[in-house]
Motif scaffolding. Structure first.
Motif, PDB file in Angstrom:
ATOM      1  N   LEU A  81       0.825  -1.211   0.000  1.00 58.58           N
ATOM      2  CA  LEU A  81       0.000   0.000   0.000  1.00 58.58           C
ATOM      3  C   LEU A  81       0.862   1.264   0.000  1.00 58.58           C
ATOM      4  O   LEU A  81       0.483   2.285  -0.578  1.00 58.58           O
ATOM      5  CB  LEU A  81      -0.949   0.003   1.196  1.00 58.58           C
ATOM      6  N   PRO A  85       1.480   2.462  -6.946  1.00 59.97           N
ATOM      7  CA  PRO A  85       0.103   1.967  -7.132  1.00 59.97           C
ATOM      8  C   PRO A  85      -0.034   0.854  -8.160  1.00 59.97           C
ATOM      9  O   PRO A  85      -1.073   0.186  -8.202  1.00 59.97           O
ATOM     10  CB  PRO A  85      -0.652   3.226  -7.583  1.00 59.97           C
ATOM     11  N   HIS A 270      -9.301   3.504  -2.293  1.00 59.92           N
ATOM     12  CA  HIS A 270      -9.113   2.048  -2.248  1.00 59.92           C
ATOM     13  C   HIS A 270      -7.968   1.644  -3.164  1.00 59.92           C
ATOM     14  O   HIS A 270      -7.602   2.373  -4.095  1.00 59.92           O
ATOM     15  CB  HIS A 270     -10.397   1.327  -2.685  1.00 59.92           C
ATOM     16  N   ARG A 271      -7.383   0.485  -2.858  1.00 63.21           N
ATOM     17  CA  ARG A 271      -6.395  -0.146  -3.739  1.00 63.21           C
ATOM     18  C   ARG A 271      -6.543  -1.650  -3.649  1.00 63.21           C
ATOM     19  O   ARG A 271      -6.667  -2.202  -2.539  1.00 63.21           O
ATOM     20  CB  ARG A 271      -4.967   0.242  -3.351  1.00 63.21           C
ATOM     21  N   THR A 272      -6.533  -2.297  -4.779  1.00 61.27           N
ATOM     22  CA  THR A 272      -6.536  -3.756  -4.816  1.00 61.27           C
ATOM     23  C   THR A 272      -5.094  -4.217  -4.741  1.00 61.27           C
ATOM     24  O   THR A 272      -4.303  -3.952  -5.654  1.00 61.27           O
ATOM     25  CB  THR A 272      -7.211  -4.265  -6.101  1.00 61.27           C
TER      26      THR A 272
END
Length: 295
Positions: A81, A85, A270-272
């Motif tokens: 994280l 990205p 959000h981040r996957t």
């Protein structure tokens, strides 16, 4: 090309890459003059350096220790994280632990020399046997470890790196009792992998505002999507709101696409972090036996 962090077992990471069919791993080729020293994966330095290098160099990925697909390593979640990205884990594989406890013939007592990856995987077993290890960097050669152990000491090391003339000690077999070690493939991608069968997803979210109950709306999005939430952890954020890390089974990619679109619509960052296609990982995470009042 494939790399690993400086603290990771080169033997186990290479075994994971071969087993999963990840490209860039050649047959074992010991370094000249250092029997048992694997040289298959690039040593990319610290975790931060590894992530930065993978993000910045084309055709380079890293084999990383996952913890467990359903219960990710907190350190890995946070590192991804905090990294570029584009970084995402796209595969997972479990390999049998390769650690053995060995000593020269007739050795008794002395110190037990072990590296960082070995201590991570074997800490609880060693503690149960009353062993007090001496920690060395993973980069330390087996030759140097043997010198540090001396004639009365011992090593915890991968089986294929055992020095000539050293033999397993009583209790060595217990080092494999905790089950397999999980590794993943970390790479930069513009988009997460497509999947039409259930996959394990790691999703980090930052609620749109930081107040009591701010997580409730985000959890409602996950619930409405019908995903199987298995992991939820919070961590303070420099941007104000807490960061929440989740891991869940997602039936197909269209549901993940819809879920993140809804988060966007609600203004939720959000981040996957991982999409791990494949069957439900077995064995599962270590089980806890809770003792509740009145039960």
């Amino acid at each position: 090309m494939l790399g690993r962090t400086e603290r990771e077992s080169p033997t186990q990471a290479a075994a994971a890459a071969r087993q999963a069919g990840w490209s860039g791993v050649a047959p074992a080729s010991p370094a000249a003059g250092l029997p048992g020293e694997p040289s298959e994966l690039l040593d990319l330095g610290s975790t931060t350096d590894t992530l930065a290098t993978v993000a910045g160099i084309g055709d380079l990925a890293a084999v990383v220790h996952l913890g467990h697909p359903e219960q990710p390593s907190p350190g890995l979640e946070e590192a991804i994280l905090a990294g570029d990205p584009s970084l995402i884990v796209t595969g997972a594989v479990a390999v049998p632990p390769q650690w053995v406890w060995v000593a020269p013939a007739g050795a008794s007592g002395g110190q037990v020399v072990i590296d960082e990856a070995g201590l991570r995987d074997c800490r609880e077993v060693l503690r149960g046997m009353g062993v007090g290890p001496r920690l060395v960097p993973t980069r330390t050669s087996v030759e140097e470890r043997a010198r540090l152990a001396g004639p009365t000491g011992s090593l915890v090391v991968e089986r294929e790196r055992v020095p000539a003339g050293w033999a397993e000690l009583p209790g060595s077999a217990r080092l494999g009792e905790r089950g397999p070690v999980w590794y993943g493939l970390l790479e930069p991608r513009d988009r997460w992998p497509a999947f039409d069968a259930p996959a394990q997803v790691w999703l980090a979210v930052g609620p749109s505002d930081d107040h009591r109950g701010s997580l409730q709306g985000t959890l409602a999005v996950l619930s409405d999507a019908g995903v199987d939430l298995q992991h939820l952890r919070s961590h303070p954020s420099t941007l104000g709101p807490h960061v929440f890390f989740t891991s869940f089974r997602c039936p197909r990619v269209e549901i993940l696409d819809s879920l993140v679109a809804e988060l966007d619509a609600r203004g939720v960052a959000h981040r996957t972090l991982a999409v791990l296609p494949g069957d439900r990982p077995e064995p599962g995470p270590d089980l806890l036996a809770p003792r509740w009042p009145g039960v």
